[in-house]
Write an enzyme that holds these catalytic residues in place. Sequence first.
Site, PDB file in Angstrom:
ATOM      1  N   LEU A  35     -29.234  17.724  23.434  1.00 10.10           N
ATOM      2  CA  LEU A  35     -30.301  16.794  23.064  1.00 10.10           C
ATOM      3  C   LEU A  35     -31.550  17.558  22.610  1.00 10.10           C
ATOM      4  O   LEU A  35     -32.644  17.378  23.142  1.00 10.10           O
ATOM      5  CB  LEU A  35     -30.630  15.817  24.200  1.00 10.10           C
ATOM      6  CG  LEU A  35     -29.534  14.822  24.558  1.00 10.10           C
ATOM      7  CD1 LEU A  35     -30.001  13.894  25.675  1.00 10.10           C
ATOM      8  CD2 LEU A  35     -29.109  14.005  23.338  1.00 10.10           C
ATOM      9  N   THR A 100     -27.647  29.761  19.191  1.00  3.64           N
ATOM     10  CA  THR A 100     -26.795  28.571  19.318  1.00  3.64           C
ATOM     11  C   THR A 100     -25.525  28.684  18.491  1.00  3.64           C
ATOM     12  O   THR A 100     -24.419  28.450  18.991  1.00  3.64           O
ATOM     13  CB  THR A 100     -27.576  27.315  18.898  1.00  3.64           C
ATOM     14  OG1 THR A 100     -28.699  27.149  19.770  1.00  3.64           O
ATOM     15  CG2 THR A 100     -26.689  26.078  18.963  1.00  3.64           C
ATOM     16  N   THR A 125     -19.655  25.002   7.227  1.00  9.33           N
ATOM     17  CA  THR A 125     -20.370  24.477   6.063  1.00  9.33           C
ATOM     18  C   THR A 125     -20.039  25.266   4.801  1.00  9.33           C
ATOM     19  O   THR A 125     -19.727  26.462   4.871  1.00  9.33           O
ATOM     20  CB  THR A 125     -21.897  24.554   6.301  1.00  9.33           C
ATOM     21  OG1 THR A 125     -22.598  24.255   5.091  1.00  9.33           O
ATOM     22  CG2 THR A 125     -22.315  25.945   6.756  1.00  9.33           C
ATOM     23  N   ASP A 126     -20.129  24.610   3.664  1.00  6.48           N
ATOM     24  CA  ASP A 126     -19.913  25.311   2.404  1.00  6.48           C
ATOM     25  C   ASP A 126     -21.035  26.298   2.095  1.00  6.48           C
ATOM     26  O   ASP A 126     -20.909  27.151   1.214  1.00  6.48           O
ATOM     27  CB  ASP A 126     -19.746  24.317   1.246  1.00  6.48           C
ATOM     28  CG  ASP A 126     -20.963  23.431   1.005  1.00  6.48           C
ATOM     29  OD1 ASP A 126     -21.930  23.501   1.789  1.00  6.48           O
ATOM     30  OD2 ASP A 126     -20.936  22.646   0.045  1.00  6.48           O
ATOM     31  N   TYR A 153     -29.612  30.269   8.463  1.00  5.27           N
ATOM     32  CA  TYR A 153     -28.680  29.231   8.903  1.00  5.27           C
ATOM     33  C   TYR A 153     -27.260  29.521   8.442  1.00  5.27           C
ATOM     34  O   TYR A 153     -26.325  29.569   9.245  1.00  5.27           O
ATOM     35  CB  TYR A 153     -29.122  27.856   8.382  1.00  5.27           C
ATOM     36  CG  TYR A 153     -28.004  26.833   8.406  1.00  5.27           C
ATOM     37  CD1 TYR A 153     -27.404  26.461   9.605  1.00  5.27           C
ATOM     38  CD2 TYR A 153     -27.523  26.255   7.226  1.00  5.27           C
ATOM     39  CE1 TYR A 153     -26.359  25.548   9.629  1.00  5.27           C
ATOM     40  CE2 TYR A 153     -26.490  25.341   7.236  1.00  5.27           C
ATOM     41  CZ  TYR A 153     -25.912  24.993   8.447  1.00  5.27           C
ATOM     42  OH  TYR A 153     -24.866  24.101   8.478  1.00  5.27           O
ATOM     43  N   LYS A 157     -23.762  30.542  10.587  1.00  4.34           N
ATOM     44  CA  LYS A 157     -22.494  29.798  10.529  1.00  4.34           C
ATOM     45  C   LYS A 157     -21.352  30.691  10.044  1.00  4.34           C
ATOM     46  O   LYS A 157     -20.223  30.597  10.540  1.00  4.34           O
ATOM     47  CB  LYS A 157     -22.641  28.571   9.625  1.00  4.34           C
ATOM     48  CG  LYS A 157     -23.580  27.505  10.154  1.00  4.34           C
ATOM     49  CD  LYS A 157     -23.081  26.881  11.460  1.00  4.34           C
ATOM     50  CE  LYS A 157     -21.884  25.980  11.229  1.00  4.34           C
ATOM     51  NZ  LYS A 157     -21.467  25.296  12.483  1.00  4.34           N
ATOM     52  N   ASN A 182     -22.269  18.672   1.589  1.00  3.57           N
ATOM     53  CA  ASN A 182     -23.347  17.884   2.178  1.00  3.57           C
ATOM     54  C   ASN A 182     -22.856  16.504   2.602  1.00  3.57           C
ATOM     55  O   ASN A 182     -22.319  15.760   1.785  1.00  3.57           O
ATOM     56  CB  ASN A 182     -24.496  17.720   1.183  1.00  3.57           C
ATOM     57  CG  ASN A 182     -25.351  18.961   1.089  1.00  3.57           C
ATOM     58  OD1 ASN A 182     -24.856  20.085   1.120  1.00  3.57           O
ATOM     59  ND2 ASN A 182     -26.656  18.756   0.954  1.00  3.57           N
ATOM     60  N   ASN A 252     -30.526  16.834  -6.975  1.00  2.00           N
ATOM     61  CA  ASN A 252     -31.428  16.251  -5.985  1.00  2.00           C
ATOM     62  C   ASN A 252     -32.373  15.235  -6.608  1.00  2.00           C
ATOM     63  O   ASN A 252     -32.613  14.158  -6.045  1.00  2.00           O
ATOM     64  CB  ASN A 252     -32.237  17.358  -5.296  1.00  2.00           C
ATOM     65  CG  ASN A 252     -31.395  18.198  -4.357  1.00  2.00           C
ATOM     66  OD1 ASN A 252     -30.280  17.821  -3.996  1.00  2.00           O
ATOM     67  ND2 ASN A 252     -31.924  19.342  -3.960  1.00  2.00           N
ATOM     68  N   ASP A 275     -40.684  25.673  -4.313  1.00  2.00           N
ATOM     69  CA  ASP A 275     -39.268  25.765  -3.990  1.00  2.00           C
ATOM     70  C   ASP A 275     -39.043  26.503  -2.674  1.00  2.00           C
ATOM     71  O   ASP A 275     -39.843  27.363  -2.273  1.00  2.00           O
ATOM     72  CB  ASP A 275     -38.517  26.481  -5.117  1.00  2.00           C
ATOM     73  CG  ASP A 275     -37.074  26.035  -5.231  1.00  2.00           C
ATOM     74  OD1 ASP A 275     -36.617  25.259  -4.363  1.00  2.00           O
ATOM     75  OD2 ASP A 275     -36.391  26.460  -6.177  1.00  2.00           O
TER      76      ASP A 275
END
Length: 339
Positions: A35, A100, A125-126, A153, A157, A182, A252, A275
């Site tokens: 949480l 984590t 993830t890709d 990130y 992964k 995504n 986007n 950006d």
Amino acid sequence: MTLLVTGGAGFIGSNFIFYMMKEHPQYRVVCLDKLTYAGNLATLAPVMGKGNFRFVRADICDREAVFRIFAEERPEIVVNFAAESHVDRSIENPGVFLQTNILGTQTLMDACRKYGVQRFHQVSTDEVYGDLPLDRPDLFFTEETPIHASSPYSASKASADLLVQAYCRTFGLPATISRCSNNYGPYQFPEKLIPLMVANALADKPLPVYGKGENVRDWLYVEDHCKAIDLILHQGRVGEIYNIGGHNEMRNIDIVKLICKAVGKPESLITFVADRKGHDLRYAIDPSKMGNELGWQPETMFNEGIYRTIQWYVDNRAWWEDILSGAYRERQDACANGI
């Protein structure tokens, strides 16, 4: 059959729990979630009272707590959604992502080894593949594409994926990995593009878009993702990586304009901002392996899924307004401490 889902109070994890409890009502589902800010106990309200569901508040990095839960529940299947996942936050504070996403995954796999699970599945993830050029629409990520992470990130992964593969080979852990594009759909935390734009548009707030908004993403409806993982768990080959993509590439800026139109707000709300550092240009997944081996295909085309998703956020304002106000943190802390 007992299924342990980590990170199940988050976006994809909660949708996976709902899907599995609907498709496999005979399963016992245990949700383990720390949480953090992205976990919302209110999301799990539809299943909290069910006899075959248990929620446990714990950190996957807490070895003692994780091993205790495994000893109590003896899960046959473990699916790891638990992760820090926001690229901007990883740029600001890489350390928590490494803790984590890498060491937490190790803790789970050590528990799986001790208690002899039938399958450990790592949800990845890709983004571990890096990005693709905008002027080469013929290029796609496959399972053989080399890892080329761009952010803390995605690096965390990718590191976890390599660790899973090492545990599979060295210790014989029956593991699989999936790498998705995504996701979008109900219950996504409103820091992500689609729910953030919907919430801001409804409040007549600026809609911040990185650069010129030309970055392209492949969008996957969350329930299609859940179906794919279910297939991998029951039919996928141990030691394999499976790419899960939606065949829905969108810029986007086009998504933001679509949201403006759908909720009846002017495009003048769009504000271009500096950006993101190391911003990936394009993601695009080739999910052929999922189709050839497991018969999976994305069922939800973007034009259908995006309007369904926008309508969900319009109809469930209380859910995300509670998050934006911060009230959900105090309430769920008080509630979870009693679980």
